[in-house]
Write a protein that holds these residues in place. Structure first.
Motif, PDB file in Angstrom:
ATOM      1  N   GLN A 110      -0.670  18.521  -3.488  1.00  0.00           N
ATOM      2  CA  GLN A 110      -1.599  16.951  -3.519  1.00  0.00           C
ATOM      3  C   GLN A 110      -1.075  16.258  -4.915  1.00  0.00           C
ATOM      4  OE1 GLN A 110      -3.972  20.401  -2.941  1.00  0.00           O
ATOM      5  NE2 GLN A 110      -3.492  20.294  -5.100  1.00  0.00           N
ATOM      6  N   SER A 111      -1.519  14.758  -4.219  1.00  0.00           N
ATOM      7  CA  SER A 111      -0.569  13.918  -4.787  1.00  0.00           C
ATOM      8  C   SER A 111      -1.695  12.309  -4.712  1.00  0.00           C
ATOM      9  CB  SER A 111       1.129  13.343  -4.714  1.00  0.00           C
ATOM     10  OG  SER A 111       1.381  12.439  -5.430  1.00  0.00           O
ATOM     11  N   THR A 112      -1.548  11.881  -5.793  1.00  0.00           N
ATOM     12  CA  THR A 112      -1.998  10.391  -5.851  1.00  0.00           C
ATOM     13  C   THR A 112      -1.206  10.185  -4.996  1.00  0.00           C
ATOM     14  OG1 THR A 112      -2.928  10.945  -8.345  1.00  0.00           O
ATOM     15  CG2 THR A 112      -3.061   8.673  -7.273  1.00  0.00           C
ATOM     16  N   GLY A 113      -1.970   8.657  -3.781  1.00  0.00           N
ATOM     17  CA  GLY A 113      -1.416   8.227  -3.374  1.00  0.00           C
ATOM     18  C   GLY A 113      -1.080   6.880  -4.097  1.00  0.00           C
ATOM     19  N   PRO A 114      -0.035   5.857  -3.434  1.00  0.00           N
ATOM     20  CA  PRO A 114       0.831   4.772  -3.669  1.00  0.00           C
ATOM     21  C   PRO A 114      -0.433   3.989  -4.322  1.00  0.00           C
ATOM     22  CG  PRO A 114       1.297   4.912  -1.207  1.00  0.00           C
ATOM     23  CD  PRO A 114       0.660   6.286  -1.638  1.00  0.00           C
ATOM     24  N   TRP A 115      -1.405   3.487  -3.457  1.00  0.00           N
ATOM     25  CA  TRP A 115      -2.513   2.392  -3.745  1.00  0.00           C
ATOM     26  C   TRP A 115      -3.363   2.944  -5.045  1.00  0.00           C
ATOM     27  CZ3 TRP A 115      -1.211  -2.110  -2.590  1.00  0.00           C
ATOM     28  CH2 TRP A 115      -0.251  -2.490  -1.430  1.00  0.00           C
ATOM     29  N   THR A 116      -4.072   4.450  -4.308  1.00  0.00           N
ATOM     30  CA  THR A 116      -4.317   4.427  -6.240  1.00  0.00           C
ATOM     31  C   THR A 116      -3.327   4.221  -7.282  1.00  0.00           C
ATOM     32  OG1 THR A 116      -6.036   5.784  -4.495  1.00  0.00           O
ATOM     33  CG2 THR A 116      -6.172   6.780  -7.199  1.00  0.00           C
ATOM     34  N   LEU A 117      -2.479   5.042  -7.389  1.00  0.00           N
ATOM     35  CA  LEU A 117      -1.715   4.938  -8.529  1.00  0.00           C
ATOM     36  C   LEU A 117      -1.542   3.536  -8.854  1.00  0.00           C
ATOM     37  CD1 LEU A 117      -0.531   7.203  -9.790  1.00  0.00           C
ATOM     38  CD2 LEU A 117       2.139   7.136  -8.854  1.00  0.00           C
ATOM     39  N   ALA A 118      -1.071   2.550  -7.972  1.00  0.00           N
ATOM     40  CA  ALA A 118      -0.733   1.049  -8.177  1.00  0.00           C
ATOM     41  C   ALA A 118      -2.423   0.464  -8.987  1.00  0.00           C
ATOM     42  CB  ALA A 118      -0.398   0.360  -7.098  1.00  0.00           C
ATOM     43  N   ALA A 119      -3.751   1.123  -8.719  1.00  0.00           N
ATOM     44  CA  ALA A 119      -4.564   0.563  -8.990  1.00  0.00           C
ATOM     45  C   ALA A 119      -4.957   1.179 -10.312  1.00  0.00           C
ATOM     46  CB  ALA A 119      -5.424   0.585  -7.803  1.00  0.00           C
ATOM     47  N   THR A 120      -4.599   2.326 -10.934  1.00  0.00           N
ATOM     48  CA  THR A 120      -5.119   2.692 -11.410  1.00  0.00           C
ATOM     49  C   THR A 120      -3.742   2.325 -13.406  1.00  0.00           C
ATOM     50  OG1 THR A 120      -6.093   4.415 -10.110  1.00  0.00           O
ATOM     51  CG2 THR A 120      -5.759   5.243 -12.371  1.00  0.00           C
ATOM     52  N   VAL A 121      -2.724   2.527 -12.559  1.00  0.00           N
ATOM     53  CA  VAL A 121      -1.709   2.943 -13.677  1.00  0.00           C
ATOM     54  C   VAL A 121      -1.325   1.580 -14.324  1.00  0.00           C
ATOM     55  CG1 VAL A 121       0.642   3.187 -14.258  1.00  0.00           C
ATOM     56  CG2 VAL A 121      -0.354   4.661 -12.872  1.00  0.00           C
ATOM     57  N   GLU A 122      -1.007   0.840 -15.665  1.00  0.00           N
ATOM     58  CA  GLU A 122      -1.010  -0.266 -15.823  1.00  0.00           C
ATOM     59  C   GLU A 122       0.757  -0.588 -16.051  1.00  0.00           C
ATOM     60  OE1 GLU A 122      -2.629  -0.869 -18.984  1.00  0.00           O
ATOM     61  OE2 GLU A 122      -5.181  -0.796 -18.485  1.00  0.00           O
ATOM     62  N   LEU A 123       0.670  -2.211 -16.014  1.00  0.00           N
ATOM     63  CA  LEU A 123       2.423  -2.277 -16.336  1.00  0.00           C
ATOM     64  C   LEU A 123       2.486  -2.789 -17.837  1.00  0.00           C
ATOM     65  CD1 LEU A 123       1.807  -5.855 -13.670  1.00  0.00           C
ATOM     66  CD2 LEU A 123       3.229  -3.884 -13.205  1.00  0.00           C
ATOM     67  N   PRO A 124       3.698  -2.805 -18.249  1.00  0.00           N
ATOM     68  CA  PRO A 124       4.077  -2.678 -19.388  1.00  0.00           C
ATOM     69  C   PRO A 124       3.219  -4.335 -19.938  1.00  0.00           C
ATOM     70  CG  PRO A 124       6.003  -2.811 -18.531  1.00  0.00           C
ATOM     71  CD  PRO A 124       4.697  -2.376 -16.808  1.00  0.00           C
ATOM     72  N   ARG A 125       3.335  -5.213 -19.374  1.00  0.00           N
ATOM     73  CA  ARG A 125       2.252  -6.091 -19.897  1.00  0.00           C
ATOM     74  C   ARG A 125       0.805  -5.840 -19.987  1.00  0.00           C
ATOM     75  NH1 ARG A 125       4.138  -8.587 -15.248  1.00  0.00           N
ATOM     76  NH2 ARG A 125       1.988  -9.153 -13.453  1.00  0.00           N
ATOM     77  N   GLY A 126      -0.082  -4.809 -19.801  1.00  0.00           N
ATOM     78  CA  GLY A 126      -0.774  -4.119 -19.382  1.00  0.00           C
ATOM     79  C   GLY A 126      -1.761  -4.835 -18.384  1.00  0.00           C
ATOM     80  N   ASP A 127      -2.104  -5.352 -17.321  1.00  0.00           N
ATOM     81  CA  ASP A 127      -2.846  -5.087 -15.874  1.00  0.00           C
ATOM     82  C   ASP A 127      -2.287  -4.635 -14.780  1.00  0.00           C
ATOM     83  OD1 ASP A 127      -4.346  -6.207 -14.785  1.00  0.00           O
ATOM     84  OD2 ASP A 127      -4.277  -8.405 -14.022  1.00  0.00           O
ATOM     85  N   LYS A 128      -2.278  -4.034 -13.686  1.00  0.00           N
ATOM     86  CA  LYS A 128      -2.594  -3.459 -12.528  1.00  0.00           C
ATOM     87  C   LYS A 128      -0.897  -3.368 -12.252  1.00  0.00           C
ATOM     88  CE  LYS A 128      -6.215  -1.216 -14.049  1.00  0.00           C
ATOM     89  NZ  LYS A 128      -5.625   0.298 -15.099  1.00  0.00           N
ATOM     90  N   VAL A 129      -0.842  -2.150 -11.928  1.00  0.00           N
ATOM     91  CA  VAL A 129       0.318  -2.489 -11.396  1.00  0.00           C
ATOM     92  C   VAL A 129       0.489  -2.576 -10.188  1.00  0.00           C
ATOM     93  CG1 VAL A 129       2.320  -1.004  -9.846  1.00  0.00           C
ATOM     94  CG2 VAL A 129       1.490  -0.373 -12.059  1.00  0.00           C
ATOM     95  N   LEU A 130      -0.689  -3.085  -9.624  1.00  0.00           N
ATOM     96  CA  LEU A 130      -1.797  -3.925  -8.105  1.00  0.00           C
ATOM     97  C   LEU A 130      -1.340  -5.721  -7.864  1.00  0.00           C
ATOM     98  CD1 LEU A 130      -3.151  -3.178  -5.291  1.00  0.00           C
ATOM     99  CD2 LEU A 130      -5.002  -3.177  -7.121  1.00  0.00           C
ATOM    100  N   ALA A 131      -1.433  -6.009  -9.203  1.00  0.00           N
ATOM    101  CA  ALA A 131      -1.203  -7.487  -9.463  1.00  0.00           C
ATOM    102  C   ALA A 131       0.388  -7.715  -9.123  1.00  0.00           C
ATOM    103  CB  ALA A 131      -1.569  -7.170 -11.006  1.00  0.00           C
ATOM    104  N   ASP A 132       1.375  -6.618  -9.036  1.00  0.00           N
ATOM    105  CA  ASP A 132       3.064  -7.188  -8.867  1.00  0.00           C
ATOM    106  C   ASP A 132       3.098  -6.800  -7.659  1.00  0.00           C
ATOM    107  OD1 ASP A 132       5.686  -7.689  -9.105  1.00  0.00           O
ATOM    108  OD2 ASP A 132       5.219  -7.984 -11.496  1.00  0.00           O
ATOM    109  N   HIS A 133       3.413  -7.536  -6.951  1.00  0.00           N
ATOM    110  CA  HIS A 133       4.616  -6.960  -5.656  1.00  0.00           C
ATOM    111  C   HIS A 133       5.081  -6.060  -5.863  1.00  0.00           C
ATOM    112  CE1 HIS A 133       1.566  -9.433  -2.213  1.00  0.00           C
ATOM    113  NE2 HIS A 133       1.160  -9.951  -4.008  1.00  0.00           N
ATOM    114  N   GLY A 134       6.282  -6.779  -6.331  1.00  0.00           N
ATOM    115  CA  GLY A 134       7.573  -5.969  -7.087  1.00  0.00           C
ATOM    116  C   GLY A 134       7.461  -4.747  -7.430  1.00  0.00           C
ATOM    117  N   ALA A 135       6.622  -4.463  -7.963  1.00  0.00           N
ATOM    118  CA  ALA A 135       6.459  -3.221  -9.399  1.00  0.00           C
ATOM    119  C   ALA A 135       5.684  -2.122  -8.270  1.00  0.00           C
ATOM    120  CB  ALA A 135       5.178  -3.634 -10.330  1.00  0.00           C
TER     121      ALA A 135
END
Length: 335
Positions: A110-135
């Protein structure tokens, strides 16, 4: 399409209570027809997200009080937390290799899927990865590459295994609906459209081919169409949660050859008997007019992970109920 697992197939969703990986691995190799590598979130770095962060060999991250955060570096040594997560995963694979020596048959990871990972993990500046298309694209690529290597390593350690890869996407419905909160909590991230969702998910699914894949989502309306278009061979759902619209999507998927992993055994509360556990699935199957022969190919599972079980005995009782329920479902298909 015929199910690759035959009749009366059963499996768990991954998470289990306690911290004894060795004993749980021994147990699931015998308890279900599709054994799975246990996830034990009671252990430090043993939860779903930490396991997935351990796979990101090209991205660095650390564990903050609010959760996992990318650090912006590509050097794995930049993160003590990530190294610890990787170390635990490697220890578990060592144990798996020893316990599953000589095993042949399906084996699920099992692995977390890419969208749940993007909605959960934060960017270095503090918002979710989901907020940044490139990230979020970088995160999906890193996950795809890391999971590809992980699959290869599990194959090497358990050469008789036919690997099944489960991607957990509990957050994808919220991502599609624009319901994921921003860091401030005052607004929501913009919704992602279907084609974008399919693109990143398919990238991960294609990376692990030819392994069998399924996407697991316990929502009332899991995005079945997105999973199908992304190339998933199966969908795992909590039968008790599904809306009428969700059942209609499942009917289309099953008729198109998608394997249904039906979560019919509740994860909490009183444990039903096999007749009670099978009731909703069989009733809805008949109401939808689906071919009874296809019902025999459904994989029977708990509604979701069992990490919240109050004891090992409770989780085992729910897993042991799966085979009896699968037998009842098969019998009902003959009626």
């Amino acid at each position: 399409m015929t199910s690759p697992f035959g009749l009366a197939a059963t499996t768990g969703m991954g998470s289990l209570p306690g911290d004894d990986f060795t004993e749980w691995t021994k147990y699931v190799l015998d308890a279900v027809t599709i054994p799975f590598v246990p996830e034990l979130p009671a252990r430090p770095y043993g939860d779903m997200l930490s396991r997935s962060m351990a796979l990101l060999l090209e991205l660095a991250g650390d564990l903050q009080p609010a959760g996992w955060r990318l650090t912006g570096g590509s050097d794995p040594r930049a993160s003590m937390d990530q190294r610890r997560a990787r170390s635990l995963l490697q220890q578990d694979l060592d144990t798996l290799e020893e316990v599953a020596d000589g095993y042949t048959g399906p084996l699920k990871i099992q692995s977390t899927g890419p969208w749940t990972l993007a909605a959960t993990v934060e960017l270095p500046r503090g918002d979710k990865v989901l907020a940044d298309h490139g990230a979020r694209r970088d995160l999906a690529e890193g996950l795809a590459h890391g999971l590809e290597q992980h699959v290869a390593e599990v194959r090497r350690r358990v050469p008789g295994a036919d690997l099944v890869v489960q991607l957990d996407e509990p957050a994808l419905p919220a991502v599609l609906a624009g319901a994921v909160p921003t860091a401030s909590g005052w607004s929501k991230h913009r919704s992602v459209d279907g084609p974008d969702a399919v693109e990143l998910l398919s990238q991960v699914i294609e990376a692990v081919a030819p392994a069998i894949t399924l996407v697991h989502c316990c929502a009332a309306r899991p995005p079945i169409e997105v999973f199908r278009k992304a190339g998933a061979g199966g969908v795992a759902v909590d039968v008790a949660q599904l809306t009428e619209a969700a059942w209609e999507q499942i009917a289309l998927a099953v008729e198109a050859g998608t394997v249904l992993y039906a979560g019919v055994v509740p994860t909490t509360g009183p444990i039903p008997n096999q007749e009670q556990a099978a009731t909703t699935l069989v009733r809805r199957w008949r109401e939808l007019g689906l071919d009874p022969e296809l019902l025999k190919q459904v994989v029977i599972t708990p509604g979701c992970g069992l990490a919240g079980s109050p004891s090992r005995a409770d989780a085992q009782a729910r897993l042991e109920l799966l085979r009896k329920t699968a037998e009842v479902v098969g019998e009902k298909a003959e009626e």
